[in-house]
Design a protein around this motif. Structure first.
Motif, short mmCIF file in Angstrom:
data_model
loop_
_atom_site.label_atom_id
_atom_site.label_comp_id
_atom_site.label_asym_id
_atom_site.label_seq_id
_atom_site.Cartn_x
_atom_site.Cartn_y
_atom_site.Cartn_z
N LEU A 124 -86.37 79.76 10.54
CA LEU A 124 -87.01 78.65 11.26
C LEU A 124 -86.51 78.67 12.70
O LEU A 124 -85.30 78.82 12.93
N GLY A 125 -87.42 78.51 13.67
CA GLY A 125 -86.99 78.57 15.07
C GLY A 125 -88.06 78.11 16.02
O GLY A 125 -88.96 77.33 15.66
N CYS A 126 -87.98 78.59 17.25
CA CYS A 126 -88.97 78.24 18.26
C CYS A 126 -89.27 79.45 19.14
O CYS A 126 -88.43 80.34 19.31
N ASP A 127 -90.48 79.46 19.70
CA ASP A 127 -90.96 80.52 20.59
C ASP A 127 -91.39 79.89 21.91
O ASP A 127 -92.13 78.90 21.92
N VAL A 128 -90.95 80.48 23.01
CA VAL A 128 -91.30 79.96 24.33
C VAL A 128 -91.76 81.11 25.22
O VAL A 128 -91.14 82.18 25.23
N SER A 129 -92.87 80.90 25.95
CA SER A 129 -93.34 81.85 26.96
C SER A 129 -93.59 81.09 28.26
O SER A 129 -94.10 79.97 28.23
N VAL A 130 -93.23 81.71 29.38
CA VAL A 130 -93.40 81.07 30.69
C VAL A 130 -94.00 82.09 31.65
O VAL A 130 -93.49 83.20 31.78
N PHE A 131 -95.08 81.69 32.32
CA PHE A 131 -95.76 82.54 33.30
C PHE A 131 -95.66 81.89 34.68
O PHE A 131 -95.79 80.66 34.81
N PHE A 132 -95.45 82.72 35.71
CA PHE A 132 -95.27 82.22 37.08
C PHE A 132 -96.30 82.88 38.01
O PHE A 132 -96.78 83.98 37.75
N ASP A 133 -96.55 82.19 39.12
CA ASP A 133 -97.34 82.79 40.19
C ASP A 133 -96.94 82.12 41.51
O ASP A 133 -96.69 80.91 41.55
N GLY A 156 -96.25 76.99 30.89
CA GLY A 156 -95.31 77.14 29.78
C GLY A 156 -95.98 76.92 28.44
O GLY A 156 -96.83 76.04 28.28
N LEU A 157 -95.59 77.74 27.45
CA LEU A 157 -96.09 77.63 26.08
C LEU A 157 -94.88 77.54 25.16
O LEU A 157 -93.96 78.35 25.27
N ALA A 158 -94.86 76.56 24.25
CA ALA A 158 -93.74 76.40 23.33
C ALA A 158 -94.27 76.12 21.93
O ALA A 158 -95.18 75.28 21.76
N GLY A 216 -100.94 70.65 29.00
CA GLY A 216 -102.11 71.44 28.64
C GLY A 216 -102.54 71.16 27.22
O GLY A 216 -102.06 70.22 26.57
N PRO A 217 -103.43 71.97 26.67
CA PRO A 217 -103.91 71.76 25.31
C PRO A 217 -102.83 72.01 24.28
O PRO A 217 -101.86 72.73 24.52
N ASP A 218 -102.98 71.38 23.10
CA ASP A 218 -102.07 71.63 21.99
C ASP A 218 -102.25 73.05 21.46
O ASP A 218 -103.33 73.65 21.58
N LEU A 219 -101.19 73.58 20.88
CA LEU A 219 -101.20 74.93 20.33
C LEU A 219 -100.89 74.84 18.84
O LEU A 219 -100.08 74.03 18.40
#
Length: 235
Positions: A124-133, A156-158, A216-219
């Motif tokens: 059990l855990g968590c995943d995070v992605s972050v995009f920059f510009d 950001g996506l979590a 943003g939208p739910d994932l």
């Protein structure tokens, strides 16, 4: 009587030490470090928006503790770069960001010989992605200034994740070996966020910033598959 009492005390102490030694549970600790390749697809809860497919390239650290009776605990931490064609942020076909994921769990070791180990654990855990510009000299609308000195954006996506790992290791030397791990995760639920920072120079010459952020939208749903290979130490 005093001599007999001493012998009884010594015998009881010896028996206690023998029983404690016999009942002590031995653990084997394994610490590994290797290259990892997470592949994920995230569902977006918004009409007209495609799922987000990502491929990452990074490093992962792992700890595996194995009890002599087979019970196993495990913890992983991975981080690196991730790429996606489905994040519209950097104005290119593929957007580059960073990822990290962390998980803990427990399970069972089915094979634990002097050379080879095979385990399976629920995680059990968590995943995070972050995009920059970041862009410089961006045209602005307004009477105070004509261009922004810079515009920085972040997305950001979590996600909360749950699944299972299959772990195998092979000992080359007494305390050194290689390992392979395969993680399978269901990305249960999560969210996204978006932020922008505008930097501009006022007519009086001072620099100022404005920040704008929104959810943003739910994932939800979809998956992550993550193979890892590397080296491992045991003690």
């Amino acid at each position: 009587k005093e001599f007999t009492m001493k012998k009884i005390v010594i015998a009881l102490l010896a028996a206690t030490m023998a029983l404690s030694g016999a009942s002590a549970k031995k653990w084997t600790n394994n610490v590994g470090f290797g290259f990892t390749l997470p592949i994920s697809q995230i569902g977006v809860d918004k009409s007209g928006v495609d799922d987000i497919f990502q491929i990452g390239y990074g490093l992962e650290g792992t700890y595996v503790g194995i009890h002599e009776r087979g019970f196993t605990v495990k913890a992983d931490l991975g981080a690196g770069l991730t790429a996606s064609d489905d994040v519209a942020l950097q104005g290119s076909d593929s957007n580059l960001g960073i990822f990290y994921n962390v998980a803990v769990g427990a399970g069972w070791t089915f094979v634990h010989t002097e050379k080879f180990t095979l385990s399976a654990t629920g995680m059990l855990g968590c995943d995070v992605s972050v995009f920059f510009d970041s862009e410089d000299d961006v045209p602005a609308i307004g009477e105070t200034f004509s261009t922004y000195e810079s515009v920085d954006q972040i997305c950001g996506l979590a996600m909360i994740s749950a699944g299972a790992d299959v772990f195998a290791s092979y000992r080359i030397k007494e305390h050194f070996g290689v390992f392979a791990n395969l993680s399978a995760r269901y990305l249960i639920v999560g969210g996204s966020s978006y932020g922008t920072e505008y930097t501009y120079k006022k007519t009086n010459g001072h620099t100022a910033t404005e920040r704008d952020s929104s959810d943003g939208p739910d994932l939800a749903g979809k998956f992550r598959i993550q193979p890892t290979i590397g080296i491992i130490w045991n003690f």
